[in-house]
Design a protein around this motif. Structure first.
Motif, mmCIF file in Angstrom:
data_model
loop_
_atom_site.group_PDB
_atom_site.id
_atom_site.type_symbol
_atom_site.label_atom_id
_atom_site.label_comp_id
_atom_site.label_asym_id
_atom_site.label_seq_id
_atom_site.Cartn_x
_atom_site.Cartn_y
_atom_site.Cartn_z
ATOM 1 N N GLN A 201 15.172 8.287 -13.716
ATOM 2 C CA GLN A 201 14.149 7.276 -13.965
ATOM 3 C C GLN A 201 13.980 6.356 -12.755
ATOM 4 O O GLN A 201 12.856 5.975 -12.407
ATOM 5 C CB GLN A 201 14.517 6.461 -15.213
ATOM 6 N N GLU A 202 15.100 6.001 -12.110
ATOM 7 C CA GLU A 202 15.020 5.162 -10.916
ATOM 8 C C GLU A 202 14.299 5.893 -9.784
ATOM 9 O O GLU A 202 13.509 5.285 -9.049
ATOM 10 C CB GLU A 202 16.432 4.765 -10.469
ATOM 11 N N ILE A 203 14.571 7.176 -9.637
ATOM 12 C CA ILE A 203 13.887 7.964 -8.606
ATOM 13 C C ILE A 203 12.396 8.016 -8.897
ATOM 14 O O ILE A 203 11.559 7.892 -7.986
ATOM 15 C CB ILE A 203 14.487 9.384 -8.531
ATOM 16 N N LEU A 204 12.049 8.190 -10.157
ATOM 17 C CA LEU A 204 10.628 8.221 -10.529
ATOM 18 C C LEU A 204 9.957 6.890 -10.224
ATOM 19 O O LEU A 204 8.831 6.860 -9.702
ATOM 20 C CB LEU A 204 10.501 8.549 -12.022
ATOM 21 N N LYS A 205 10.636 5.784 -10.529
ATOM 22 C CA LYS A 205 10.094 4.464 -10.191
ATOM 23 C C LYS A 205 9.913 4.323 -8.676
ATOM 24 O O LYS A 205 8.900 3.783 -8.201
ATOM 25 C CB LYS A 205 11.026 3.366 -10.707
ATOM 26 N N GLY A 206 10.927 4.792 -7.934
ATOM 27 C CA GLY A 206 10.845 4.714 -6.471
ATOM 28 C C GLY A 206 9.686 5.528 -5.914
ATOM 29 O O GLY A 206 8.999 5.102 -4.977
ATOM 30 N N GLN A 207 9.456 6.698 -6.480
ATOM 31 C CA GLN A 207 8.347 7.536 -6.026
ATOM 32 C C GLN A 207 6.998 6.879 -6.305
ATOM 33 O O GLN A 207 6.081 6.936 -5.483
ATOM 34 C CB GLN A 207 8.430 8.899 -6.701
ATOM 35 N N LYS A 208 6.879 6.239 -7.470
ATOM 36 C CA LYS A 208 5.640 5.540 -7.790
ATOM 37 C C LYS A 208 5.434 4.349 -6.852
ATOM 38 O O LYS A 208 4.312 4.094 -6.392
ATOM 39 C CB LYS A 208 5.661 5.069 -9.246
ATOM 40 N N ALA A 209 6.514 3.613 -6.582
ATOM 41 C CA ALA A 209 6.426 2.485 -5.661
ATOM 42 C C ALA A 209 6.045 2.953 -4.255
ATOM 43 O O ALA A 209 5.238 2.316 -3.564
ATOM 44 C CB ALA A 209 7.751 1.730 -5.627
ATOM 45 N N LEU A 210 6.606 4.089 -3.840
ATOM 46 C CA LEU A 210 6.282 4.632 -2.517
ATOM 47 C C LEU A 210 4.821 5.063 -2.464
ATOM 48 O O LEU A 210 4.142 4.873 -1.438
ATOM 49 C CB LEU A 210 7.197 5.820 -2.210
ATOM 50 N N ALA A 211 4.322 5.626 -3.541
ATOM 51 C CA ALA A 211 2.910 6.022 -3.572
ATOM 52 C C ALA A 211 2.005 4.810 -3.416
ATOM 53 O O ALA A 211 1.011 4.846 -2.661
ATOM 54 C CB ALA A 211 2.607 6.749 -4.888
ATOM 55 N N ARG A 212 2.332 3.715 -4.102
ATOM 56 C CA ARG A 212 1.539 2.489 -3.955
ATOM 57 C C ARG A 212 1.645 1.931 -2.546
ATOM 58 O O ARG A 212 0.648 1.452 -1.975
ATOM 59 C CB ARG A 212 2.003 1.445 -4.971
ATOM 60 N N GLN A 213 2.840 2.012 -1.988
ATOM 61 C CA GLN A 213 3.053 1.503 -0.632
ATOM 62 C C GLN A 213 2.251 2.314 0.391
ATOM 63 O O GLN A 213 1.642 1.751 1.313
ATOM 64 C CB GLN A 213 4.546 1.541 -0.298
ATOM 65 N N ILE A 214 2.248 3.613 0.245
ATOM 66 C CA ILE A 214 1.480 4.466 1.156
ATOM 67 C C ILE A 214 -0.014 4.190 1.014
ATOM 68 O O ILE A 214 -0.765 4.196 1.999
ATOM 69 C CB ILE A 214 1.796 5.952 0.880
ATOM 70 N N PHE A 215 -0.437 3.935 -0.218
ATOM 71 C CA PHE A 215 -1.848 3.579 -0.446
ATOM 72 C C PHE A 215 -2.205 2.297 0.309
ATOM 73 O O PHE A 215 -3.253 2.219 0.969
ATOM 74 C CB PHE A 215 -2.106 3.399 -1.938
ATOM 75 N N VAL A 216 -1.334 1.277 0.215
ATOM 76 C CA VAL A 216 -1.585 0.014 0.925
ATOM 77 C C VAL A 216 -1.594 0.243 2.429
ATOM 78 O O VAL A 216 -2.444 -0.302 3.153
ATOM 79 C CB VAL A 216 -0.511 -1.027 0.535
ATOM 80 N N GLU A 217 -0.677 1.069 2.915
ATOM 81 C CA GLU A 217 -0.615 1.354 4.355
ATOM 82 C C GLU A 217 -1.882 2.056 4.825
ATOM 83 O O GLU A 217 -2.445 1.701 5.880
ATOM 84 C CB GLU A 217 0.614 2.211 4.643
ATOM 85 N N ASN A 218 -2.337 3.050 4.062
ATOM 86 C CA ASN A 218 -3.562 3.758 4.442
ATOM 87 C C ASN A 218 -4.785 2.836 4.385
ATOM 88 O O ASN A 218 -5.684 2.926 5.237
ATOM 89 C CB ASN A 218 -3.773 4.958 3.519
ATOM 90 N N LYS A 219 -4.803 1.966 3.391
ATOM 91 C CA LYS A 219 -5.915 1.028 3.288
ATOM 92 C C LYS A 219 -5.918 0.056 4.448
ATOM 93 O O LYS A 219 -6.985 -0.292 5.007
ATOM 94 C CB LYS A 219 -5.815 0.261 1.960
#
Length: 228
Positions: A38-56
């Motif tokens: 579950q922690e890994i899944l949370k981390g992956q979701k957080a990383l996806a949001r972070q990559i979105f912010v970086e690309n934006k």
């Protein structure tokens, strides 16, 4: 064993079973694995949001660079045509866009640093999870061996108690009684079978007289044939 003692034994067995289930090391390891997943899944979701912010943020930089370049061309074109007011306005907007561009670039570097840190933490979490999975396999094997040994030891100890010994003795007596009943049944069934067989082979007087009469008639017929 009295009824109350049996109820107490059953109740204690159920309670001990529940406690063993709660303290089961394999169940505990499985629960830890689920929590880490579950922690890994949370981390992956957080990383996806972070990559979105970086690309934006990178897109904003490209957009602002385009505006700076556009205002630069407009300023140069206005100067060539002697339109100083327009050139001044273009240069002013160019400077504003450059300041925004610098700010975006600073923010972009900060976002990239956060992304890198998040990736490192997620990789570490995955590595820890993989190590735990390997360790869980080893611990599961050790737990199985220990549990099997414990069961064998408990079985050995339990068979030394008086209650179990008496129970085994009663079971043995019951089996001996069953075997005796089978042997007794065989003793009675054999003479009856022999009697039935003898009875089925018995020939009464009527059958014997009929057969003799039949043979005599055949003899008479044979003599008549000869004399003809």
């Amino acid at each position: 064993m009295g009824i109350f003692k049996r109820v107490k034994t059953i109740t204690m067995a159920e309670i001990n079973g529940l406690l063993d289930g709660i303290e089961d090391p394999i169940a505990m390891l499985n629960e830890y694995s689920r929590e880490m997943e579950q922690e890994i899944l949370k981390g992956q979701k957080a990383l996806a949001r972070q990559i979105f912010v970086e690309n934006k943020q990178a897109a904003l930089i490209l957009e602002m660079e385009g505006l700076v370049e556009k205002r630069t061309r407009q300023a140069k074109l206005a100067i060539e045509h002697g339109e100083d007011s327009i050139a001044k306005l273009a240069v002013q907007e160019k400077l504003v866009h450059e300041k925004q561009l610098n700010l975006y670039k600073q923010q972009y570097e900060a976002v990239k640093a956060q992304t890198k840190l998040l990736i490192e933490k997620l990789d570490h979490l995955k590595e820890t999870y993989n190590q735990m999975q390997h360790k869980k396999i080893l611990l599961a094997s050790r737990a199985n061996v220990a549990q099997s040994t414990k069961q064998i030891q408990n079985a050995t100890v339990s068979f030394q108690t008086d209650n179990i010994a008496r129970g085994v003795a009663r079971a043995e007596e019951r089996i001996l009684m069953m075997e005796a009943e089978v042997q007794a049944g065989q003793q009675f069934s054999t003479p009856l079978a022999q009697y039935d067989a003898a009875y089925s082979n018995f020939i009464n007087d009527e059958e014997l007289n009929q057969e003799l009469e039949k043979l005599k008639n055949e003899k008479v017929l044979q003599l008549e044939e000869i004399t003809k």
